[in-house]
Design an enzyme around this catalytic site. Sequence first.
Site, PDB file in Angstrom:
ATOM      1  N   GLU A 194      24.682  30.677  51.504  1.00  0.00           N
ATOM      2  CA  GLU A 194      26.082  30.755  51.737  1.00  0.00           C
ATOM      3  C   GLU A 194      26.653  31.429  50.077  1.00  0.00           C
ATOM      4  OE1 GLU A 194      28.593  27.535  52.118  1.00  0.00           O
ATOM      5  OE2 GLU A 194      29.758  27.613  51.108  1.00  0.00           O
TER       6      GLU A 194
ATOM      7  N   ASP B 126      24.337  38.066  42.165  1.00  0.00           N
ATOM      8  CA  ASP B 126      25.189  39.031  42.932  1.00  0.00           C
ATOM      9  C   ASP B 126      24.667  38.587  44.285  1.00  0.00           C
ATOM     10  OD1 ASP B 126      26.561  40.602  44.805  1.00  0.00           O
ATOM     11  OD2 ASP B 126      26.599  42.005  43.154  1.00  0.00           O
TER      12      ASP B 126
ATOM     13  N   ASP C  94      36.831  35.652  46.875  1.00  0.00           N
ATOM     14  CA  ASP C  94      38.408  36.249  45.973  1.00  0.00           C
ATOM     15  C   ASP C  94      39.448  37.572  47.240  1.00  0.00           C
ATOM     16  OD1 ASP C  94      37.261  35.024  43.790  1.00  0.00           O
ATOM     17  OD2 ASP C  94      35.443  36.465  43.923  1.00  0.00           O
TER      18      ASP C  94
ATOM     19  N   LYS D 262      45.510  43.441  44.485  1.00  0.00           N
ATOM     20  CA  LYS D 262      46.387  44.808  44.633  1.00  0.00           C
ATOM     21  C   LYS D 262      45.253  45.795  45.956  1.00  0.00           C
ATOM     22  CE  LYS D 262      48.255  43.343  40.288  1.00  0.00           C
ATOM     23  NZ  LYS D 262      47.394  43.029  39.274  1.00  0.00           N
TER      24      LYS D 262
ATOM     25  N   ASP E 196      42.919  32.375  53.011  1.00  0.00           N
ATOM     26  CA  ASP E 196      44.270  31.980  52.710  1.00  0.00           C
ATOM     27  C   ASP E 196      44.931  32.551  52.546  1.00  0.00           C
ATOM     28  OD1 ASP E 196      42.887  31.509  50.987  1.00  0.00           O
ATOM     29  OD2 ASP E 196      44.372  30.425  49.533  1.00  0.00           O
TER      30      ASP E 196
ATOM     31  N   THR F 125      37.657  22.848  51.542  1.00  0.00           N
ATOM     32  CA  THR F 125      36.865  23.495  50.404  1.00  0.00           C
ATOM     33  C   THR F 125      37.909  23.821  49.540  1.00  0.00           C
ATOM     34  OG1 THR F 125      37.332  25.690  49.888  1.00  0.00           O
ATOM     35  CG2 THR F 125      35.373  25.395  51.217  1.00  0.00           C
TER      36      THR F 125
ATOM     37  N   PHE G 175      39.114  25.790  46.830  1.00  0.00           N
ATOM     38  CA  PHE G 175      40.010  26.736  46.336  1.00  0.00           C
ATOM     39  C   PHE G 175      40.997  27.160  47.935  1.00  0.00           C
ATOM     40  CE2 PHE G 175      40.009  29.702  44.107  1.00  0.00           C
ATOM     41  CZ  PHE G 175      37.956  29.900  43.036  1.00  0.00           C
ATOM     42  N   GLU G 176      40.465  26.557  48.862  1.00  0.00           N
ATOM     43  CA  GLU G 176      41.480  26.183  50.627  1.00  0.00           C
ATOM     44  C   GLU G 176      42.276  25.139  49.970  1.00  0.00           C
ATOM     45  OE1 GLU G 176      38.451  24.808  53.593  1.00  0.00           O
ATOM     46  OE2 GLU G 176      40.820  25.260  55.393  1.00  0.00           O
TER      47      GLU G 176
HETATM   48  C1  LIG Z   1      37.892  32.289  45.746  1.00  0.00           C
HETATM   49  S1  LIG Z   1      35.930  31.525  44.763  1.00  0.00           S
HETATM   50  C2  LIG Z   1      35.502  30.450  46.972  1.00  0.00           C
HETATM   51  C3  LIG Z   1      34.663  29.417  45.943  1.00  0.00           C
HETATM   52  C4  LIG Z   1      34.494  28.741  47.041  1.00  0.00           C
HETATM   53  N1  LIG Z   1      33.921  28.859  48.608  1.00  0.00           N
HETATM   54  C5  LIG Z   1      35.781  27.603  47.674  1.00  0.00           C
HETATM   55  O1  LIG Z   1      36.169  27.772  49.053  1.00  0.00           O
HETATM   56  O2  LIG Z   1      36.094  26.873  47.409  1.00  0.00           O
HETATM   57  C6  LIG Z   1      34.890  32.914  45.292  1.00  0.00           C
HETATM   58  C7  LIG Z   1      34.085  32.814  44.548  1.00  0.00           C
HETATM   59  O3  LIG Z   1      33.096  33.685  44.849  1.00  0.00           O
HETATM   60  C8  LIG Z   1      32.028  33.960  43.688  1.00  0.00           C
HETATM   61  N2  LIG Z   1      31.692  35.923  44.285  1.00  0.00           N
HETATM   62  C9  LIG Z   1      32.096  36.425  44.534  1.00  0.00           C
HETATM   63  N3  LIG Z   1      31.810  37.462  44.770  1.00  0.00           N
HETATM   64  C10 LIG Z   1      30.059  37.347  44.598  1.00  0.00           C
HETATM   65  C11 LIG Z   1      29.021  37.827  44.711  1.00  0.00           C
HETATM   66  N4  LIG Z   1      28.978  39.445  44.968  1.00  0.00           N
HETATM   67  N5  LIG Z   1      28.193  37.203  44.719  1.00  0.00           N
HETATM   68  C12 LIG Z   1      27.974  35.811  44.181  1.00  0.00           C
HETATM   69  N6  LIG Z   1      29.368  34.921  44.162  1.00  0.00           N
HETATM   70  C13 LIG Z   1      30.567  35.825  44.367  1.00  0.00           C
HETATM   71  C14 LIG Z   1      33.299  34.113  42.388  1.00  0.00           C
HETATM   72  O4  LIG Z   1      32.225  33.618  41.145  1.00  0.00           O
HETATM   73  C15 LIG Z   1      33.762  32.887  42.964  1.00  0.00           C
HETATM   74  O5  LIG Z   1      33.227  31.297  42.265  1.00  0.00           O
END
Ligand SMILES: C[S@@+](CC[C@H](N)C(=O)[O-])C[C@H]1O[C@@H](n2cnc3c(N)ncnc32)[C@H](O)[C@@H]1O
Length: 220
Positions: free
Chosen positions: A59, A111, A133, A137, A169, A199, A201-202
């Site tokens: 995940e 990462d 994310d 842009k 989304d 989730t 963010f959803e």
């Molecule tokens: C927009 S949030 C969505 C979180 C969750 N999946 C949700 O739907 O509520 C995206 C998450 O991905 C993490 N993230 C982005 N790039 C990542 C990477 N390369 N490795 C681990 N986490 C990452 C960010 O820190 C952030 O918490």
Amino acid sequence: MTETRPIRTFHPRRGRMGARHADAMAELWPAYGLTVEDGDRTPLDLDELFGRPAPKVLEIGFGMGDTTATMAGADPGRDYLAVEVHTPGIGNLLALIGERALTNIRVAHGDAMELARRLAPDSLAAVHVFFPDPWPKARHHKRRLIQPDNVRLLAQRLRPGGLLHCATDWPHYAEAMDRVLVAEAGLERSEAGSERPRTKFEERGVRAGRPITDLIFRRV
Ligand SMILES: C[S@@+](CC[C@H](N)C(=O)[O-])C[C@H]1O[C@@H](n2cnc3c(N)ncnc32)[C@H](O)[C@@H]1O
């Protein structure tokens, strides 16, 4: 010679860790946590990490981890390797592991793509990328997680028949994701169901009136 740094899919951000998270870190990190160091290519044996030979789910970017904890709790026959860079999320997921006595989650800090490089080919039953994310842009699109090189690596880590489940989304990102996923020769669109808990963010996206797209592809 300077080594070129890979482009990051995230902004380093510092968050405050409350007492519940700090306690969970102190108690549970040693048994359930894993630090992902940039550039470390030491192979990671997932059966050894979880102490059993069960199917493995990766995940990516679990945020605060509520969805991960719910899915893993409802799916005790599979093991969930959850990876995030955001520290409060790490503390929260560890706290949920403790509160719900979950044994089939390991929490990786770092990462996700660095972690994926350490996994064996064909080692995963599924990869979840829920609401990555969007980097809306144009000049930031290169930071998006779902792009050809990353998808190729994730496809190689899936076992044949394994599923890559992405959700977003952001309609433009959904279109871009679809193009990238269709173009990856190791994947084909799957008819598998897209059921999953909603989730955090959803929920934000739904409140803002954005449509939710689930994209599920299987490793050929
Ligand atoms: C927009 S949030 C969505 C979180 C969750 N999946 C949700 O739907 O509520 C995206 C998450 O991905 C993490 N993230 C982005 N790039 C990542 C990477 N390369 N490795 C681990 N986490 C990452 C960010 O820190 C952030 O918490």
